[in-house]
Design a protein around this motif. Sequence first.
Motif, mmCIF file in Angstrom:
data_model
loop_
_atom_site.group_PDB
_atom_site.id
_atom_site.type_symbol
_atom_site.label_atom_id
_atom_site.label_comp_id
_atom_site.label_asym_id
_atom_site.label_seq_id
_atom_site.Cartn_x
_atom_site.Cartn_y
_atom_site.Cartn_z
ATOM 1 N N GLY A 8 12.836 -7.243 -16.687
ATOM 2 C CA GLY A 8 11.646 -8.100 -16.748
ATOM 3 C C GLY A 8 10.725 -7.912 -15.561
ATOM 4 O O GLY A 8 10.120 -8.872 -15.065
ATOM 5 N N VAL A 9 10.600 -6.655 -15.097
ATOM 6 C CA VAL A 9 9.716 -6.362 -13.965
ATOM 7 C C VAL A 9 8.267 -6.619 -14.393
ATOM 8 O O VAL A 9 7.804 -6.045 -15.380
ATOM 9 N N PRO A 10 7.526 -7.462 -13.660
ATOM 10 C CA PRO A 10 6.135 -7.726 -14.051
ATOM 11 C C PRO A 10 5.207 -6.545 -13.804
ATOM 12 O O PRO A 10 4.289 -6.296 -14.567
ATOM 13 N N HIS A 11 5.430 -5.846 -12.681
ATOM 14 C CA HIS A 11 4.522 -4.748 -12.307
ATOM 15 C C HIS A 11 5.352 -3.617 -11.707
ATOM 16 O O HIS A 11 5.970 -3.788 -10.657
ATOM 17 N N LEU A 12 5.353 -2.499 -12.396
ATOM 18 C CA LEU A 12 6.096 -1.313 -11.952
ATOM 19 C C LEU A 12 5.104 -0.290 -11.411
ATOM 20 O O LEU A 12 4.133 0.058 -12.082
ATOM 21 N N VAL A 13 5.347 0.165 -10.182
ATOM 22 C CA VAL A 13 4.485 1.160 -9.541
ATOM 23 C C VAL A 13 5.315 2.425 -9.328
ATOM 24 O O VAL A 13 6.350 2.377 -8.660
ATOM 25 N N LEU A 14 4.850 3.526 -9.887
ATOM 26 C CA LEU A 14 5.591 4.783 -9.758
ATOM 27 C C LEU A 14 5.122 5.550 -8.529
ATOM 28 O O LEU A 14 3.921 5.655 -8.269
ATOM 29 N N THR A 15 6.082 6.104 -7.797
ATOM 30 C CA THR A 15 5.745 6.921 -6.635
ATOM 31 C C THR A 15 6.726 8.087 -6.550
ATOM 32 O O THR A 15 7.578 8.246 -7.429
ATOM 33 N N HIS A 16 6.588 8.923 -5.480
ATOM 34 C CA HIS A 16 7.510 10.070 -5.310
ATOM 35 C C HIS A 16 7.542 10.839 -6.632
ATOM 36 O O HIS A 16 8.596 11.033 -7.238
ATOM 37 N N LEU A 17 6.369 11.243 -7.094
ATOM 38 C CA LEU A 17 6.208 11.743 -8.454
ATOM 39 C C LEU A 17 6.629 13.207 -8.565
ATOM 40 O O LEU A 17 6.051 14.078 -7.909
ATOM 41 N N ILE A 18 7.623 13.438 -9.404
ATOM 42 C CA ILE A 18 8.123 14.789 -9.653
ATOM 43 C C ILE A 18 7.976 15.099 -11.136
ATOM 44 O O ILE A 18 8.645 14.462 -11.943
ATOM 45 N N PRO A 19 7.131 16.051 -11.520
ATOM 46 C CA PRO A 19 6.241 16.833 -10.674
ATOM 47 C C PRO A 19 4.934 16.081 -10.398
ATOM 48 O O PRO A 19 4.614 15.113 -11.095
ATOM 49 N N ALA B 237 -2.329 18.533 -1.104
ATOM 50 C CA ALA B 237 -3.488 18.096 -0.325
ATOM 51 C C ALA B 237 -3.838 16.645 -0.626
ATOM 52 O O ALA B 237 -4.522 15.986 0.156
ATOM 53 N N GLU B 238 -3.367 16.140 -1.760
ATOM 54 C CA GLU B 238 -3.743 14.793 -2.203
ATOM 55 C C GLU B 238 -2.687 13.738 -1.887
ATOM 56 O O GLU B 238 -2.987 12.546 -1.904
ATOM 57 N N ARG B 239 -1.460 14.180 -1.678
ATOM 58 C CA ARG B 239 -0.357 13.214 -1.577
ATOM 59 C C ARG B 239 0.425 13.434 -0.284
ATOM 60 O O ARG B 239 1.040 14.480 -0.089
ATOM 61 N N ALA B 240 0.406 12.408 0.562
ATOM 62 C CA ALA B 240 1.244 12.430 1.755
ATOM 63 C C ALA B 240 2.706 12.272 1.350
ATOM 64 O O ALA B 240 3.021 11.935 0.205
ATOM 65 N N GLY B 241 3.588 12.489 2.311
ATOM 66 C CA GLY B 241 5.007 12.271 2.043
ATOM 67 C C GLY B 241 5.288 10.806 1.784
ATOM 68 O O GLY B 241 4.466 9.928 2.083
ATOM 69 N N PRO B 242 6.473 10.504 1.228
ATOM 70 C CA PRO B 242 6.759 9.152 0.755
ATOM 71 C C PRO B 242 6.601 8.079 1.824
ATOM 72 O O PRO B 242 7.008 8.262 2.972
ATOM 73 N N GLY B 243 6.024 6.951 1.407
ATOM 74 C CA GLY B 243 5.919 5.809 2.304
ATOM 75 C C GLY B 243 5.215 4.650 1.626
ATOM 76 O O GLY B 243 4.369 4.845 0.743
ATOM 77 N N VAL B 244 5.610 3.445 2.011
ATOM 78 C CA VAL B 244 5.012 2.213 1.492
ATOM 79 C C VAL B 244 4.810 1.259 2.664
ATOM 80 O O VAL B 244 5.721 1.097 3.487
ATOM 81 N N LEU B 245 3.646 0.648 2.723
ATOM 82 C CA LEU B 245 3.350 -0.362 3.738
ATOM 83 C C LEU B 245 3.292 -1.728 3.062
ATOM 84 O O LEU B 245 2.545 -1.905 2.095
ATOM 85 N N THR C 176 0.843 -1.202 0.000
ATOM 86 C CA THR C 176 0.000 0.000 0.000
ATOM 87 C C THR C 176 0.875 1.248 0.000
ATOM 88 O O THR C 176 1.781 1.369 0.846
ATOM 89 N N LEU C 177 0.602 2.137 -0.914
ATOM 90 C CA LEU C 177 1.346 3.402 -0.930
ATOM 91 C C LEU C 177 0.732 4.328 0.118
ATOM 92 O O LEU C 177 -0.412 4.761 -0.031
ATOM 93 N N THR C 178 1.476 4.594 1.183
ATOM 94 C CA THR C 178 0.961 5.507 2.215
ATOM 95 C C THR C 178 1.223 6.955 1.842
ATOM 96 O O THR C 178 0.637 7.853 2.439
ATOM 97 N N GLY C 179 2.097 7.169 0.874
ATOM 98 C CA GLY C 179 2.346 8.536 0.417
ATOM 99 C C GLY C 179 3.118 8.522 -0.883
ATOM 100 O O GLY C 179 4.046 7.730 -1.047
ATOM 101 N N THR C 180 2.692 9.353 -1.808
ATOM 102 C CA THR C 180 3.315 9.382 -3.139
ATOM 103 C C THR C 180 3.891 10.756 -3.465
ATOM 104 O O THR C 180 4.243 11.036 -4.601
ATOM 105 N N GLY C 181 3.949 11.614 -2.441
ATOM 106 C CA GLY C 181 4.365 12.997 -2.671
ATOM 107 C C GLY C 181 5.856 13.214 -2.496
ATOM 108 O O GLY C 181 6.653 12.279 -2.363
ATOM 109 N N VAL C 182 6.211 14.460 -2.501
ATOM 110 C CA VAL C 182 7.597 14.943 -2.427
ATOM 111 C C VAL C 182 7.595 16.139 -1.464
ATOM 112 O O VAL C 182 6.568 16.429 -0.862
ATOM 113 N N PRO C 183 8.708 16.849 -1.314
ATOM 114 C CA PRO C 183 8.675 17.976 -0.369
ATOM 115 C C PRO C 183 7.605 19.029 -0.669
ATOM 116 O O PRO C 183 7.052 19.629 0.254
#
Length: 313
Positions: A239-250, A17-25, A6-13
């Motif tokens: 050969g990554v089966p599933h790539l999830v992008l986070t810490h999205l800039i911008p 309002a929509e994205r918490a700071g970086p984190g993965v559970l 679970t992505l607990t945060g996908t933001g950056v500094p």
Amino acid sequence: MTTTVTLTGTGVPFPSAERAGPGVLVSHDDVHLQIDAGRSTLMRLTAAGISPHQLSALLLTHLHSDHVSDVADLAHTRWVQDHLHGTGPLPVVAADGHAPDFLRRALTANAYDVEVRMQHVQKAPPEVDGHWFALPDTPAEVWRSPCGRVGVQAVRVRHEPVEQAVGYRITTPDGVVVVSGDTRVCEEVAALSAGADVVVHEACRSSALAEFVEGTPFETIFSYHADTVELGAMAERVGVPHLVLTHLIPEPTSPDQVAAYEADVRRGGFRGRLSVGHDLLTVTLPAGAAPADGGTGPSGASGRVTAPDGGRR
Ligand SMILES: [Zn+2]
Ligand SMILES: [Zn+2]
């Protein structure tokens, strides 16, 4: 049994309002691992149904403030509530060096609160259970759950001038999850990702926006983050089966901007399953499995992603 990511945060500094700071559970049965704790992590964890006392460990990738600004809140809240749960100090896993001092300072910032709470309910001052490891040049095991079923490897990544920066590879009975931390696209994460089921990787539209940032401080900032096009090439090669992008800039704030991230990664050649992360997006392993509770997964959110086709191609 399943494993959820679970992505607990996908933001950056930059505040959002929509994205918490970086984190993965990453959760398997009663093993819950939180990787990094950026701004508002505790709120996102609560939304995911996890309280601080349930965390088996907090793994830190590096000490940039956006990744650790909620560490004190996690550790301190666990201490405040320990009379209810008795699970003791939060285990923290991090590269040795600056981390022990950072944790000590984070906990002592609340000295007055500690003093008055100890006159009331708490019996001893807060502390963390530190698991400090030497920075590994090749993947090395740095933590294992007491039950033995969940193991964590770390390797140093490329986020210079931050030297003590690592990515993690978490292995459960259901599969393998890699979390890159902050890094340029690098061979270390490529090697760490070999055979993984899900790779959660930071993403920066460096090459797509190169002409707009040329000569600005953003050009320097972009230089130590993962270019989306290069990332697509690396993920395809590995050969990554599933790539999830986070810490999205911008931060993408529209469907078109999300699509631009996807287009970058596809331009790099990636043909596997691709998710542009948003807060509380949850991936379940093994691919196609229902969450353990048979319900909506720990996020309870519409963002749950499964891979009924088994992922790639
Ligand atoms: Zn960083
Ligand atoms: Zn960061």
